[in-house]
Design a protein around this motif. Structure first.
Motif, PDB file in Angstrom:
ATOM      1  N   ARG A 278       0.850  -1.192   0.000  1.00 22.65           N
ATOM      2  CA  ARG A 278       0.000   0.000   0.000  1.00 22.65           C
ATOM      3  C   ARG A 278       0.884   1.239   0.000  1.00 22.65           C
ATOM      4  O   ARG A 278       1.867   1.331   0.720  1.00 22.65           O
ATOM      5  CB  ARG A 278      -0.903  -0.005   1.226  1.00 22.65           C
ATOM      6  CG  ARG A 278      -1.925   1.135   1.242  1.00 22.65           C
ATOM      7  CD  ARG A 278      -2.850   1.003   2.419  1.00 22.65           C
ATOM      8  NE  ARG A 278      -3.838   2.083   2.428  1.00 22.65           N
ATOM      9  CZ  ARG A 278      -4.798   2.200   3.329  1.00 22.65           C
ATOM     10  NH1 ARG A 278      -4.912   1.289   4.286  1.00 22.65           N
ATOM     11  NH2 ARG A 278      -5.655   3.197   3.278  1.00 22.65           N
ATOM     12  N   ARG A 279       0.514   2.209  -0.830  1.00 22.43           N
ATOM     13  CA  ARG A 279       1.294   3.421  -0.988  1.00 22.43           C
ATOM     14  C   ARG A 279       0.808   4.506  -0.026  1.00 22.43           C
ATOM     15  O   ARG A 279      -0.283   4.400   0.541  1.00 22.43           O
ATOM     16  CB  ARG A 279       1.185   3.918  -2.433  1.00 22.43           C
ATOM     17  CG  ARG A 279       1.490   2.850  -3.442  1.00 22.43           C
ATOM     18  CD  ARG A 279       1.511   3.327  -4.873  1.00 22.43           C
ATOM     19  NE  ARG A 279       0.497   4.295  -5.240  1.00 22.43           N
ATOM     20  CZ  ARG A 279       0.156   4.569  -6.506  1.00 22.43           C
ATOM     21  NH1 ARG A 279       0.774   3.927  -7.497  1.00 22.43           N
ATOM     22  NH2 ARG A 279      -0.760   5.473  -6.797  1.00 22.43           N
ATOM     23  N   PRO A 280       1.581   5.571   0.150  1.00 29.17           N
ATOM     24  CA  PRO A 280       1.144   6.665   1.029  1.00 29.17           C
ATOM     25  C   PRO A 280      -0.172   7.298   0.604  1.00 29.17           C
ATOM     26  O   PRO A 280      -0.907   7.835   1.437  1.00 29.17           O
ATOM     27  CB  PRO A 280       2.303   7.673   0.931  1.00 29.17           C
ATOM     28  CG  PRO A 280       3.496   6.837   0.603  1.00 29.17           C
ATOM     29  CD  PRO A 280       2.977   5.743  -0.281  1.00 29.17           C
ATOM     30  N   ASP A 281      -0.511   7.217  -0.710  1.00 27.16           N
ATOM     31  CA  ASP A 281      -1.762   7.813  -1.169  1.00 27.16           C
ATOM     32  C   ASP A 281      -2.959   6.898  -0.960  1.00 27.16           C
ATOM     33  O   ASP A 281      -4.084   7.230  -1.334  1.00 27.16           O
ATOM     34  CB  ASP A 281      -1.665   8.221  -2.645  1.00 27.16           C
ATOM     35  CG  ASP A 281      -1.433   7.033  -3.581  1.00 27.16           C
ATOM     36  OD1 ASP A 281      -1.422   5.875  -3.108  1.00 27.16           O
ATOM     37  OD2 ASP A 281      -1.262   7.271  -4.793  1.00 27.16           O
ATOM     38  N   GLY A 282      -2.721   5.718  -0.358  1.00 24.31           N
ATOM     39  CA  GLY A 282      -3.814   4.795  -0.073  1.00 24.31           C
ATOM     40  C   GLY A 282      -4.031   3.740  -1.138  1.00 24.31           C
ATOM     41  O   GLY A 282      -4.717   2.740  -0.881  1.00 24.31           O
TER      42      GLY A 282
ATOM     43  N   ARG B 183      -7.247  10.394 -14.296  1.00 30.99           N
ATOM     44  CA  ARG B 183      -7.735  11.179 -13.165  1.00 30.99           C
ATOM     45  C   ARG B 183      -9.072  10.648 -12.662  1.00 30.99           C
ATOM     46  O   ARG B 183      -9.451  10.879 -11.505  1.00 30.99           O
ATOM     47  CB  ARG B 183      -7.866  12.648 -13.569  1.00 30.99           C
ATOM     48  CG  ARG B 183      -6.530  13.327 -13.837  1.00 30.99           C
ATOM     49  CD  ARG B 183      -6.681  14.671 -14.514  1.00 30.99           C
ATOM     50  NE  ARG B 183      -7.502  15.605 -13.723  1.00 30.99           N
ATOM     51  CZ  ARG B 183      -7.814  16.826 -14.123  1.00 30.99           C
ATOM     52  NH1 ARG B 183      -7.394  17.258 -15.308  1.00 30.99           N
ATOM     53  NH2 ARG B 183      -8.550  17.616 -13.360  1.00 30.99           N
TER      54      ARG B 183
ATOM     55  N   SER C  77      -8.607   4.080 -11.851  1.00 32.41           N
ATOM     56  CA  SER C  77      -7.475   3.235 -12.231  1.00 32.41           C
ATOM     57  C   SER C  77      -7.728   2.436 -13.496  1.00 32.41           C
ATOM     58  O   SER C  77      -6.796   2.166 -14.269  1.00 32.41           O
ATOM     59  CB  SER C  77      -7.140   2.281 -11.080  1.00 32.41           C
ATOM     60  OG  SER C  77      -6.793   2.987  -9.908  1.00 32.41           O
TER      61      SER C  77
ATOM     62  N   ARG D 141      -1.103   2.124 -10.178  1.00 32.22           N
ATOM     63  CA  ARG D 141      -2.373   1.606  -9.683  1.00 32.22           C
ATOM     64  C   ARG D 141      -3.186   0.981 -10.805  1.00 32.22           C
ATOM     65  O   ARG D 141      -4.382   0.723 -10.661  1.00 32.22           O
ATOM     66  CB  ARG D 141      -3.161   2.707  -8.970  1.00 32.22           C
ATOM     67  CG  ARG D 141      -3.387   3.968  -9.769  1.00 32.22           C
ATOM     68  CD  ARG D 141      -4.069   5.049  -8.937  1.00 32.22           C
ATOM     69  NE  ARG D 141      -4.139   6.315  -9.611  1.00 32.22           N
ATOM     70  CZ  ARG D 141      -5.115   6.674 -10.456  1.00 32.22           C
ATOM     71  NH1 ARG D 141      -6.107   5.838 -10.711  1.00 32.22           N
ATOM     72  NH2 ARG D 141      -5.097   7.853 -11.034  1.00 32.22           N
TER      73      ARG D 141
END
Length: 311
Positions: free
Chosen positions: A28-32, A143, A146, A162
Motif C-alpha cells: 500500500r502506498r502513502p496515497d492509499g 484522473r 485506475s 495503480r
C-alpha cells in the motif's frame, strides 16, 4: 473532427469490459492505493453510450439494459463525472445528455463504470468538436479511475502503478471465456481493505507479472495461459463472499482450463480450450444453476477509442 454540439448531431460509442488475467497486488502506498502489476484484456461484452447536445453546463444521464436498475444516482455516475471533467478542462460552456445501454455487469469486477467514463470522454470530445487527442483523453481518464485508461485503450495491456500506467501488448489470437455473474456485488475498496487486514505490509512483496503469461498469450496457448492466471484479490474477496468458492469449484468440476475472479469480483471468469468448449462449459453452469447470468465471450474484445460513430 466532430462538429459543434449546436448542430444537433449525436455520437455513439461502444466500449468493452475487461478481465484481469493477472492481478498482482503490492504494498500500500502513502496515497492509499496499492502498487499493481496486472494484465488487462478486453472482452466481447460492451456498454454503448450515445451523447446528444444539452444546454450549456448541463450533463445528464439515463441508463437502460442489463443491470440498469443497479446503477447508482446520476451524481455518482462515472460517465457524468467524465463529461464534466472534459468540459471543465476544455469546454466550460458545453453540455450533453448521455444514454447508456449496459451490457457489462454492474459491480462485477469488469470495469463497466470505467468503460462508460471512457466512452463519455470520446463521445463528448467529438460531440463538442474538441479533438483534444488520445493522449489528452488518456490523461483525463487516469484522473477518473485506475481502470479508465485501459477501457479507453482496449485490447491487451500490462498495467503498473495503480493500473493506469499501460504498455499495450499485441495479441493475435482469440481466447474463449465463460463469465459467471453474481446477484450481489462486491465493493472494490472493501476487498482491498480486507487484503490489508490479511497481509501485513512487511509481508507484501513488489508485484510481478507471472512468468510465462505474456508468452502464452502471444503463442495463443490456452493451456499454458491457464497455468499462469493469478488474482491476489481472490483471497480477500472469497473471505468476504465464501459462496464464490462454490462457483470457482464448479468451473473446475466442469472442466474449465482455469478460473479466477475478474478484478475484485464477484464475476468469475473461466478459460476454455476453444469456442465449442466454452459453449459446453456455459451449458454446464446453466444446468447446475450456478450464478445469475452466464456469458460466453471472446478476448481480446474490440478496442475502445476507434469505435465511435455519429448517428
Amino acid at each position: 473532427m466532430a462538429e459543434s454540439a449546436s448542430t444537433g448531431e449525436r455520437v455513439r460509442v461502444r466500449v468493452p469490459g475487461k478481465i484481469n488475467l493477472a492481478l498482482c497486488v503490492g504494498p500500500r502506498r502513502p496515497d492509499g492505493f496499492h502498487d499493481l502489476a496486472t494484465v488487462f484484456q478486453s472482452v466481447s461484452l460492451a456498454d454503448e453510450l450515445t451523447a446528444t447536445p444539452a444546454p450549456a453546463g448541463v450533463v445528464t444521464v439515463e441508463v437502460a439494459g442489463a443491470d440498469a436498475a443497479l446503477v447508482g444516482p446520476a451524481e455518482d455516475n462515472l460517465a457524468v463525472r467524465a463529461a464534466r471533467l472534459l468540459a471543465a478542462t476544455y469546454a466550460p460552456d458545453a453540455g450533453a445528455h448521455l444514454q447508456i445501454v449496459k451490457g457489462i455487469p454492474v459491480a462485477g469486477g469488469m470495469a463497466g463504470g470505467s468503460a462508460d467514463a471512457a466512452a463519455a470522454l470520446l463521445a463528448c470530445d467529438r460531440l463538442w468538436g474538441l479533438d483534444v487527442g488520445t493522449e489528452a483523453l488518456l490523461d483525463l481518464a487516469a484522473r477518473l479511475g485506475s481502470d479508465v485508461p485501459f477501457t479507453a485503450m482496449g485490447g491487451t495491456a500490462v498495467g503498473h502503478g495503480r493500473g493506469e500506467r499501460l504498455r499495450p501488448v499485441r495479441v493475435d489470437h482469440v481466447f474463449h471465456w465463460v463469465l459467471v455473474t453474481s446477484g450481489t456485488g462486491l465493493s472494490t475498496p472493501a476487498v482491498f481493505r480486507r487484503f490489508d487486514e490479511l497481509h501485513p505490509p512487511q509481508d507484501v512483496a513488489d508485484p510481478q507479472i507471472p512468468d510465462g503469461l505474456l508468452e502464452a498469450l502471444q503463442a495463443g496457448d490456452p493451456v499454458a495461459l491457464a497455468a499462469t492466471l493469478r488474482n491476489d484479490l481472490a483471497e480477500p474477496a472469497l473471505d468476504l463472499r465464501p459462496d464464490l468458492g462454490a462457483t470457482l469449484g464448479a468451473g473446475t468440476e466442469l472442466g474449465a482450463l482455469g478460473g479466477l475472479l475478474s478484478g475484485s469480483g464477484p464475476t468469475c471468469a473461466f478459460l476454455a480450450a476453444d469456442a465449442e468448449h466454452a459453449r459446453a462449459l456455459a451449458d454446464g453452469f446453466r444446468t447446475r444453476g450456478v450464478g445469475r447470468d452466464i456469458h460466453v465471450v471472446e478476448a481480446p474484445g474490440s478496442i475502445g477509442f476507434p469505435h465511435a460513430g455519429r448517428g
